[in-house]
Scaffold this motif. Sequence first.
Motif, PDB file in Angstrom:
ATOM      1  N   MET A   1       0.733  -1.175  -0.297  1.00  0.00           N
ATOM      2  CA  MET A   1      -0.213   0.038   0.067  1.00  0.00           C
ATOM      3  C   MET A   1       0.955   1.170  -0.388  1.00  0.00           C
ATOM      4  SD  MET A   1      -3.489   1.061   2.074  1.00  0.00           S
ATOM      5  CE  MET A   1      -2.005   0.398   4.108  1.00  0.00           C
ATOM      6  N   ASN A   2       1.832   1.396   0.909  1.00  0.00           N
ATOM      7  CA  ASN A   2       2.546   2.526   1.108  1.00  0.00           C
ATOM      8  C   ASN A   2       3.506   2.485  -0.594  1.00  0.00           C
ATOM      9  OD1 ASN A   2       2.336   3.001   2.985  1.00  0.00           O
ATOM     10  ND2 ASN A   2       3.831   1.596   4.353  1.00  0.00           N
ATOM     11  N   GLN A   3       3.332   1.811  -1.506  1.00  0.00           N
ATOM     12  CA  GLN A   3       4.678   1.827  -2.197  1.00  0.00           C
ATOM     13  C   GLN A   3       3.704   1.956  -3.444  1.00  0.00           C
ATOM     14  OE1 GLN A   3       5.359  -2.766  -3.110  1.00  0.00           O
ATOM     15  NE2 GLN A   3       7.665  -1.861  -3.129  1.00  0.00           N
ATOM     16  N   ASN A   4       1.833   1.935  -3.276  1.00  0.00           N
ATOM     17  CA  ASN A   4       1.474   2.315  -4.127  1.00  0.00           C
ATOM     18  C   ASN A   4       0.137   3.658  -3.652  1.00  0.00           C
ATOM     19  OD1 ASN A   4       1.651   0.793  -6.012  1.00  0.00           O
ATOM     20  ND2 ASN A   4      -0.206  -0.992  -4.708  1.00  0.00           N
ATOM     21  N   LEU A   7       0.568   6.432  -6.378  1.00  0.00           N
ATOM     22  CA  LEU A   7      -0.808   6.272  -7.631  1.00  0.00           C
ATOM     23  C   LEU A   7      -1.884   6.608  -6.937  1.00  0.00           C
ATOM     24  CD1 LEU A   7      -0.735   5.166 -10.591  1.00  0.00           C
ATOM     25  CD2 LEU A   7      -1.103   3.211  -9.058  1.00  0.00           C
ATOM     26  N   PHE A   8      -1.978   6.324  -6.251  1.00  0.00           N
ATOM     27  CA  PHE A   8      -3.219   6.423  -5.376  1.00  0.00           C
ATOM     28  C   PHE A   8      -3.532   8.531  -5.266  1.00  0.00           C
ATOM     29  CE2 PHE A   8      -3.075   2.520  -2.633  1.00  0.00           C
ATOM     30  CZ  PHE A   8      -3.063   1.680  -4.255  1.00  0.00           C
ATOM     31  N   GLN A   9      -2.522   8.894  -4.738  1.00  0.00           N
ATOM     32  CA  GLN A   9      -2.215   9.844  -4.053  1.00  0.00           C
ATOM     33  C   GLN A   9      -2.692  10.751  -5.940  1.00  0.00           C
ATOM     34  OE1 GLN A   9      -2.820  12.235  -1.502  1.00  0.00           O
ATOM     35  NE2 GLN A   9      -3.821  13.658  -3.031  1.00  0.00           N
ATOM     36  N   ARG A  10      -2.270  10.630  -6.531  1.00  0.00           N
ATOM     37  CA  ARG A  10      -2.105  11.068  -8.244  1.00  0.00           C
ATOM     38  C   ARG A  10      -4.162  10.573  -9.216  1.00  0.00           C
ATOM     39  NH1 ARG A  10       2.370   9.058 -11.113  1.00  0.00           N
ATOM     40  NH2 ARG A  10       4.481  10.455  -9.808  1.00  0.00           N
ATOM     41  N   GLU A  11      -4.209   9.902  -8.935  1.00  0.00           N
ATOM     42  CA  GLU A  11      -5.837   9.407  -8.461  1.00  0.00           C
ATOM     43  C   GLU A  11      -6.623   9.886  -8.433  1.00  0.00           C
ATOM     44  OE1 GLU A  11      -7.828   7.437 -11.988  1.00  0.00           O
ATOM     45  OE2 GLU A  11      -6.066   6.677 -11.188  1.00  0.00           O
ATOM     46  N   VAL A  20     -14.148  11.890  -5.063  1.00  0.00           N
ATOM     47  CA  VAL A  20     -13.707  11.967  -3.544  1.00  0.00           C
ATOM     48  C   VAL A  20     -14.122  11.301  -2.279  1.00  0.00           C
ATOM     49  CG1 VAL A  20     -11.760  11.548  -2.187  1.00  0.00           C
ATOM     50  CG2 VAL A  20     -11.433  13.492  -4.272  1.00  0.00           C
ATOM     51  N   ASN A  21     -15.632  12.536  -2.279  1.00  0.00           N
ATOM     52  CA  ASN A  21     -16.448  11.847  -1.702  1.00  0.00           C
ATOM     53  C   ASN A  21     -16.991  10.561  -1.181  1.00  0.00           C
ATOM     54  OD1 ASN A  21     -15.418  14.208   0.180  1.00  0.00           O
ATOM     55  ND2 ASN A  21     -17.249  15.162  -0.784  1.00  0.00           N
ATOM     56  N   GLN A  79      -8.190   0.926  -1.517  1.00  0.00           N
ATOM     57  CA  GLN A  79      -9.866   1.264  -0.785  1.00  0.00           C
ATOM     58  C   GLN A  79      -9.310   0.946   0.660  1.00  0.00           C
ATOM     59  OE1 GLN A  79     -12.873  -2.050  -0.307  1.00  0.00           O
ATOM     60  NE2 GLN A  79     -13.741  -1.067   1.005  1.00  0.00           N
ATOM     61  N   LEU A  80      -8.048   0.556   1.020  1.00  0.00           N
ATOM     62  CA  LEU A  80      -7.936   0.850   2.543  1.00  0.00           C
ATOM     63  C   LEU A  80      -7.344   2.086   2.577  1.00  0.00           C
ATOM     64  CD1 LEU A  80      -5.836  -3.325   2.599  1.00  0.00           C
ATOM     65  CD2 LEU A  80      -7.842  -2.244   3.926  1.00  0.00           C
ATOM     66  N   TRP A  81      -6.420   2.113   1.663  1.00  0.00           N
ATOM     67  CA  TRP A  81      -5.537   3.789   1.673  1.00  0.00           C
ATOM     68  C   TRP A  81      -6.195   4.671   1.838  1.00  0.00           C
ATOM     69  CZ3 TRP A  81      -5.586   7.980  -1.767  1.00  0.00           C
ATOM     70  CH2 TRP A  81      -4.620   9.467  -1.024  1.00  0.00           C
ATOM     71  N   MET A  82      -7.612   5.020   0.886  1.00  0.00           N
ATOM     72  CA  MET A  82      -8.405   5.315   1.132  1.00  0.00           C
ATOM     73  C   MET A  82      -9.000   6.038   2.985  1.00  0.00           C
ATOM     74  SD  MET A  82     -10.025   7.730  -1.268  1.00  0.00           S
ATOM     75  CE  MET A  82     -11.490   8.000  -0.607  1.00  0.00           C
ATOM     76  N   LYS A  83      -9.380   4.639   3.296  1.00  0.00           N
ATOM     77  CA  LYS A  83      -9.629   4.437   4.742  1.00  0.00           C
ATOM     78  C   LYS A  83      -9.036   5.324   5.523  1.00  0.00           C
ATOM     79  CE  LYS A  83     -12.303   0.750   5.803  1.00  0.00           C
ATOM     80  NZ  LYS A  83     -12.600  -0.844   5.666  1.00  0.00           N
ATOM     81  N   ARG A  84      -7.554   4.630   5.520  1.00  0.00           N
ATOM     82  CA  ARG A  84      -6.672   5.471   5.925  1.00  0.00           C
ATOM     83  C   ARG A  84      -6.469   7.003   5.948  1.00  0.00           C
ATOM     84  NH1 ARG A  84      -0.344   3.435   5.075  1.00  0.00           N
ATOM     85  NH2 ARG A  84      -0.526   4.129   3.671  1.00  0.00           N
TER      86      ARG A  84
END
Length: 88
Positions: A1-4, A7-11, A20-21, A79-84
Amino acid sequence: MNQNALLFQREIDGLTTTQVNFLRALADGVREGLSSQDVLRSYRLGTSGNVVKIKQALETREIIDTFEATPEFVDPAFQLWMKRVYAK
């Protein structure tokens, strides 16, 4: 998750606030009733018609997919990244 994370933030950076909501709602486990007044108000999604447009846009971008009328993240790590990152 940390590696991505980058990428997730760019998305996320390429999405509207309501998109986003919507993803926050999904990350929080809201699967049904996304057009209910409580969810619309709590996650600031606008109107129920807007929810349909948001889902279509996120499906086009391959961020979510709908299985049996239930939207889900394509990438569970996202999804996990969004939760965090976007926890209430």
